[in-house]
Design a protein around this motif. Sequence first.
Motif, PDB file in Angstrom:
ATOM      1  N   THR A 104       0.714  -1.144  -0.133  1.00 53.71           N
ATOM      2  CA  THR A 104      -0.144  -0.119   0.057  1.00 53.71           C
ATOM      3  C   THR A 104       0.975   1.234  -0.045  1.00 53.71           C
ATOM      4  OG1 THR A 104      -1.696  -1.129   1.292  1.00 53.71           O
ATOM      5  CG2 THR A 104      -1.693   1.174   1.216  1.00 53.71           C
ATOM      6  N   GLN A 105       2.071   1.312   0.826  1.00 57.88           N
ATOM      7  CA  GLN A 105       2.650   2.191   0.759  1.00 57.88           C
ATOM      8  C   GLN A 105       3.486   2.540  -0.337  1.00 57.88           C
ATOM      9  OE1 GLN A 105       5.672   2.243   3.841  1.00 57.88           O
ATOM     10  NE2 GLN A 105       6.865   3.847   3.124  1.00 57.88           N
ATOM     11  N   VAL A 106       3.929   1.375  -1.250  1.00 55.17           N
ATOM     12  CA  VAL A 106       4.643   1.851  -2.480  1.00 55.17           C
ATOM     13  C   VAL A 106       3.646   2.230  -3.365  1.00 55.17           C
ATOM     14  CG1 VAL A 106       5.537   0.160  -4.366  1.00 55.17           C
ATOM     15  CG2 VAL A 106       6.200  -0.072  -2.047  1.00 55.17           C
ATOM     16  N   ASP A 107       2.334   1.695  -3.601  1.00 59.40           N
ATOM     17  CA  ASP A 107       1.222   2.283  -4.403  1.00 59.40           C
ATOM     18  C   ASP A 107       1.235   3.673  -4.173  1.00 59.40           C
ATOM     19  OD1 ASP A 107       1.136  -0.132  -5.620  1.00 59.40           O
ATOM     20  OD2 ASP A 107      -0.551  -0.766  -4.558  1.00 59.40           O
ATOM     21  N   GLN A 108       0.897   4.142  -2.929  1.00 59.49           N
ATOM     22  CA  GLN A 108       0.824   5.429  -2.658  1.00 59.49           C
ATOM     23  C   GLN A 108       1.876   6.575  -2.937  1.00 59.49           C
ATOM     24  OE1 GLN A 108      -0.055   5.186   1.717  1.00 59.49           O
ATOM     25  NE2 GLN A 108      -2.235   5.016   1.576  1.00 59.49           N
ATOM     26  N   GLN A 109       3.127   6.070  -3.052  1.00 58.86           N
ATOM     27  CA  GLN A 109       4.162   6.729  -3.311  1.00 58.86           C
ATOM     28  C   GLN A 109       4.227   6.918  -4.938  1.00 58.86           C
ATOM     29  OE1 GLN A 109       7.661   4.632  -1.700  1.00 58.86           O
ATOM     30  NE2 GLN A 109       7.139   5.495   0.415  1.00 58.86           N
ATOM     31  N   LYS A 110       3.878   5.722  -5.523  1.00 57.47           N
ATOM     32  CA  LYS A 110       3.905   5.794  -7.142  1.00 57.47           C
ATOM     33  C   LYS A 110       2.688   6.850  -7.495  1.00 57.47           C
ATOM     34  CE  LYS A 110       5.876   1.438  -8.038  1.00 57.47           C
ATOM     35  NZ  LYS A 110       5.469   0.122  -8.746  1.00 57.47           N
ATOM     36  N   ALA A 111       1.461   6.933  -6.505  1.00 53.59           N
ATOM     37  CA  ALA A 111       0.390   7.622  -6.999  1.00 53.59           C
ATOM     38  C   ALA A 111       0.870   9.244  -6.563  1.00 53.59           C
ATOM     39  CB  ALA A 111      -0.905   7.381  -6.385  1.00 53.59           C
ATOM     40  N   SER A 112       1.396   9.475  -5.672  1.00 56.39           N
ATOM     41  CA  SER A 112       1.837  10.782  -5.462  1.00 56.39           C
ATOM     42  C   SER A 112       2.997  11.191  -6.288  1.00 56.39           C
ATOM     43  CB  SER A 112       2.380  11.081  -3.814  1.00 56.39           C
ATOM     44  OG  SER A 112       1.521  10.358  -2.922  1.00 56.39           O
ATOM     45  N   ASN A 123       3.218  10.474  -9.523  1.00 58.70           N
ATOM     46  CA  ASN A 123       2.566  10.723 -10.748  1.00 58.70           C
ATOM     47  C   ASN A 123       1.896  11.977 -10.761  1.00 58.70           C
ATOM     48  OD1 ASN A 123       3.554   8.267 -11.923  1.00 58.70           O
ATOM     49  ND2 ASN A 123       1.829   7.008 -11.282  1.00 58.70           N
ATOM     50  N   GLN A 124       1.164  12.190  -9.602  1.00 56.79           N
ATOM     51  CA  GLN A 124       0.294  13.621  -9.365  1.00 56.79           C
ATOM     52  C   GLN A 124       1.413  14.701  -9.086  1.00 56.79           C
ATOM     53  OE1 GLN A 124      -2.087  12.804  -5.871  1.00 56.79           O
ATOM     54  NE2 GLN A 124      -3.519  11.429  -6.952  1.00 56.79           N
ATOM     55  N   GLY A 125       2.510  14.526  -8.454  1.00 58.99           N
ATOM     56  CA  GLY A 125       3.724  15.503  -8.429  1.00 58.99           C
ATOM     57  C   GLY A 125       4.279  15.811  -9.579  1.00 58.99           C
ATOM     58  N   ASN A 126       4.555  14.811 -10.565  1.00 60.62           N
ATOM     59  CA  ASN A 126       5.077  15.185 -11.919  1.00 60.62           C
ATOM     60  C   ASN A 126       4.026  15.821 -12.954  1.00 60.62           C
ATOM     61  OD1 ASN A 126       7.474  13.785 -11.195  1.00 60.62           O
ATOM     62  ND2 ASN A 126       6.658  11.854 -12.054  1.00 60.62           N
ATOM     63  N   GLN A 127       2.742  15.859 -12.787  1.00 62.05           N
ATOM     64  CA  GLN A 127       1.675  16.263 -13.454  1.00 62.05           C
ATOM     65  C   GLN A 127       1.618  17.799 -12.847  1.00 62.05           C
ATOM     66  OE1 GLN A 127      -1.922  13.882 -12.748  1.00 62.05           O
ATOM     67  NE2 GLN A 127      -1.190  12.233 -14.267  1.00 62.05           N
ATOM     68  N   VAL A 128       1.690  18.061 -11.748  1.00 58.74           N
ATOM     69  CA  VAL A 128       1.481  19.361 -11.160  1.00 58.74           C
ATOM     70  C   VAL A 128       2.944  20.257 -11.726  1.00 58.74           C
ATOM     71  CG1 VAL A 128       1.803  20.673  -8.997  1.00 58.74           C
ATOM     72  CG2 VAL A 128       0.154  18.945  -9.047  1.00 58.74           C
ATOM     73  N   GLU A 129       3.833  19.510 -11.727  1.00 61.27           N
ATOM     74  CA  GLU A 129       5.104  20.307 -12.110  1.00 61.27           C
ATOM     75  C   GLU A 129       5.006  20.583 -13.438  1.00 61.27           C
ATOM     76  OE1 GLU A 129       8.644  17.818 -11.088  1.00 61.27           O
ATOM     77  OE2 GLU A 129       8.473  18.060  -8.959  1.00 61.27           O
ATOM     78  N   LEU A 130       4.470  19.663 -14.455  1.00 62.67           N
ATOM     79  CA  LEU A 130       4.566  19.650 -15.875  1.00 62.67           C
ATOM     80  C   LEU A 130       3.653  21.140 -16.135  1.00 62.67           C
ATOM     81  CD1 LEU A 130       5.123  18.843 -18.930  1.00 62.67           C
ATOM     82  CD2 LEU A 130       3.187  17.272 -18.429  1.00 62.67           C
ATOM     83  N   PHE A 131       2.218  20.751 -15.428  1.00 61.63           N
ATOM     84  CA  PHE A 131       1.264  21.718 -15.785  1.00 61.63           C
ATOM     85  C   PHE A 131       1.814  23.325 -15.264  1.00 61.63           C
ATOM     86  CE2 PHE A 131      -1.739  18.314 -16.222  1.00 61.63           C
ATOM     87  CZ  PHE A 131      -1.998  18.519 -17.419  1.00 61.63           C
TER      88      PHE A 131
END
Length: 241
Positions: free
Chosen positions: A169-177, A179-187
């Motif tokens: 669960t922790q690994v999946d949460q880190q990956k999701a975070s 991905n969201q962080g990369n999207q925020v940085e890109l936009f």
Amino acid sequence: MHIDAIFGAIGRFAVRLRWLVVLVWFAGAVAAAALLPSLSSVTQNDNSKFLPASSGTEHAVTLAAPFGATNLQPLPVVAARSGGPLTAADVSALTALQGKLGTVNTVRSVRDLGRSADGHAEQLVVLATFGGGGNNNQETDLVDGLRAKIAHAGLPAGLQVNVTGSVATQVDQQKASGNQGNQVELFSALFIVALLVVIFRSVTLALTTLIPAFVSVVIAGPWSAWPGSTACRSPRSHSCC
């Protein structure tokens, strides 16, 4: 003033050899990203080192020390067939899967905890050794390795096998975070570029303004992580990296 002379000399040097300065910065960014460790590889999420020796968990670790491998972590693996009870082919496949999961790096053993009361599911538990200190890379590599073995195990049709538990669960949460962080940085970068284009009326000037900041970020992370990785490799270091 003496300070003004120093900065003036630096400015004249940077202007006279501007292409060499730019080349050195870009070469440094590439070298830092390729040769130095990432910042996430040396950060610690485990605060157990701050617990007092009188705490229950620390006392239990001391008592378990003679048995070795006190840092074993259990990862449950659940196999289920929604359309009915597990078949003989499912059981044979799960038996073979135990051996494959045991070949993943840091896995010490794989145990069968038995079947559910309705016969539709069976649970395995993977016992793996972590280096301690909440190393995110070890956890991610372990969970990814287990899932890769499951994906290539050739399981019977309809049999679903998944890794679960707090570590997965922790690994999946880190990956999701991430991905969201990369999207925020890109936009954010696209918005800043568009804003600078409106202000400067030039794409070249907008990108020239952002490139130094981007290169600084690329260099800063690995450069900050390098002393931490060196301390972890030192025989006198007591930190768990």
